[in-house]
Design a protein around this motif. Structure first.
Motif, PDB file in Angstrom:
ATOM      1  N   VAL A 140      -0.811   8.429   5.369  1.00 49.63           N
ATOM      2  CA  VAL A 140       0.447   8.365   4.642  1.00 49.63           C
ATOM      3  C   VAL A 140       1.089   9.735   4.745  1.00 49.63           C
ATOM      4  O   VAL A 140       0.466  10.741   4.457  1.00 49.63           O
ATOM      5  CB  VAL A 140       0.207   7.993   3.162  1.00 49.63           C
ATOM      6  CG1 VAL A 140       1.497   8.079   2.370  1.00 49.63           C
ATOM      7  CG2 VAL A 140      -0.404   6.612   3.060  1.00 49.63           C
ATOM      8  N   LYS A 169       1.992   6.471  -7.225  1.00 57.01           N
ATOM      9  CA  LYS A 169       1.021   7.451  -7.712  1.00 57.01           C
ATOM     10  C   LYS A 169       1.584   8.867  -7.646  1.00 57.01           C
ATOM     11  O   LYS A 169       1.351   9.664  -8.543  1.00 57.01           O
ATOM     12  CB  LYS A 169      -0.279   7.345  -6.920  1.00 57.01           C
ATOM     13  CG  LYS A 169      -1.055   6.075  -7.228  1.00 57.01           C
ATOM     14  CD  LYS A 169      -2.270   5.962  -6.343  1.00 57.01           C
ATOM     15  CE  LYS A 169      -2.960   4.621  -6.534  1.00 57.01           C
ATOM     16  NZ  LYS A 169      -4.075   4.435  -5.587  1.00 57.01           N
ATOM     17  N   THR A 170       2.335   9.176  -6.582  1.00 57.13           N
ATOM     18  CA  THR A 170       2.924  10.514  -6.471  1.00 57.13           C
ATOM     19  C   THR A 170       4.014  10.733  -7.512  1.00 57.13           C
ATOM     20  O   THR A 170       4.362  11.874  -7.806  1.00 57.13           O
ATOM     21  CB  THR A 170       3.524  10.778  -5.065  1.00 57.13           C
ATOM     22  OG1 THR A 170       4.666   9.954  -4.874  1.00 57.13           O
ATOM     23  CG2 THR A 170       2.492  10.570  -3.979  1.00 57.13           C
ATOM     24  N   SER A 202       1.032   3.998  -3.082  1.00 55.67           N
ATOM     25  CA  SER A 202       0.821   5.442  -2.864  1.00 55.67           C
ATOM     26  C   SER A 202       1.997   6.243  -3.403  1.00 55.67           C
ATOM     27  O   SER A 202       1.815   7.281  -4.042  1.00 55.67           O
ATOM     28  CB  SER A 202       0.636   5.735  -1.372  1.00 55.67           C
ATOM     29  OG  SER A 202      -0.538   5.147  -0.897  1.00 55.67           O
ATOM     30  N   ARG A 234       0.837  -1.210   0.000  1.00 51.44           N
ATOM     31  CA  ARG A 234       0.000   0.000   0.000  1.00 51.44           C
ATOM     32  C   ARG A 234       0.867   1.254   0.000  1.00 51.44           C
ATOM     33  O   ARG A 234       0.586   2.228  -0.704  1.00 51.44           O
ATOM     34  CB  ARG A 234      -0.927  -0.025   1.211  1.00 51.44           C
ATOM     35  CG  ARG A 234      -1.881   1.134   1.265  1.00 51.44           C
ATOM     36  CD  ARG A 234      -2.843   0.979   2.426  1.00 51.44           C
ATOM     37  NE  ARG A 234      -3.093   2.284   2.997  1.00 51.44           N
ATOM     38  CZ  ARG A 234      -3.440   2.512   4.228  1.00 51.44           C
ATOM     39  NH1 ARG A 234      -3.609   1.515   5.063  1.00 51.44           N
ATOM     40  NH2 ARG A 234      -3.656   3.724   4.664  1.00 51.44           N
TER      41      ARG A 234
END
Length: 144
Positions: A114, A17-18, A14, A10
């Motif tokens: 996050v 994606k950034t 994340s 996970r």
């Protein structure tokens, strides 16, 4: 321990994606095995298969890097080939095999957010552990 691995995945999802990646699948499995993350990049026409290794501080295998031996690489490649056979539209894209090494420690803070540290590292606080993306290796190995 599987839950810790899923939290590591996970975190990496994340982070990807950034970095401009589009996540296509998480935990894609078939008879050969499982690929933790499958993504594409917005700017590059490339399909990325990511193996995530999540380890605690006291590990024996260089934070999971030694666990990705030739046999494991072959298994990932076989799984990727079956994925490509089932997804013919993606089969023409060049493929890349990346490795993400995630470290976890006991967390003092039980917040499940996050936290973005830098463009190369992220931290995830959840349950009783804190997860850190230690290393992201692009093109860690090639299709066998």
């Amino acid at each position: 321990m599987k839950n810790l691995g899923e939290l590591g995945e996970r975190l990496v999802a994340s982070w990807l994606k950034t970095q401009g990646y589009k996540l296509l699948h998480q935990g894609w499995s078939c008879r050969w095995g499982e690929i933790d993350l499958i993504a594409t990049h917005q700017c590059k026409a490339c399909l990325i298969f990511v193996e995530v290794k999540t380890r605690g501080d006291r590990n024996w295998d260089s934070n999971g890097l030694l666990a990705i031996d030739t046999r494991k690489q072959e298994k990932i490649c076989q799984t990727a080939m079956l994925f490509l056979a089932q997804n013919s539209k993606l089969a023409e894209l060049p493929c890349r095999f990346d490795v993400a090494l995630v470290n976890y420690t006991l967390a003092a803070n039980f917040d499940s957010r996050v936290n973005y540290l830098t463009t190369s590292q992220m931290t995830l606080n959840g349950d009783r552990y804190q997860f850190n993306l230690q290393t992201y290796l692009k093109s860690a190995f090639e299709l066998a």
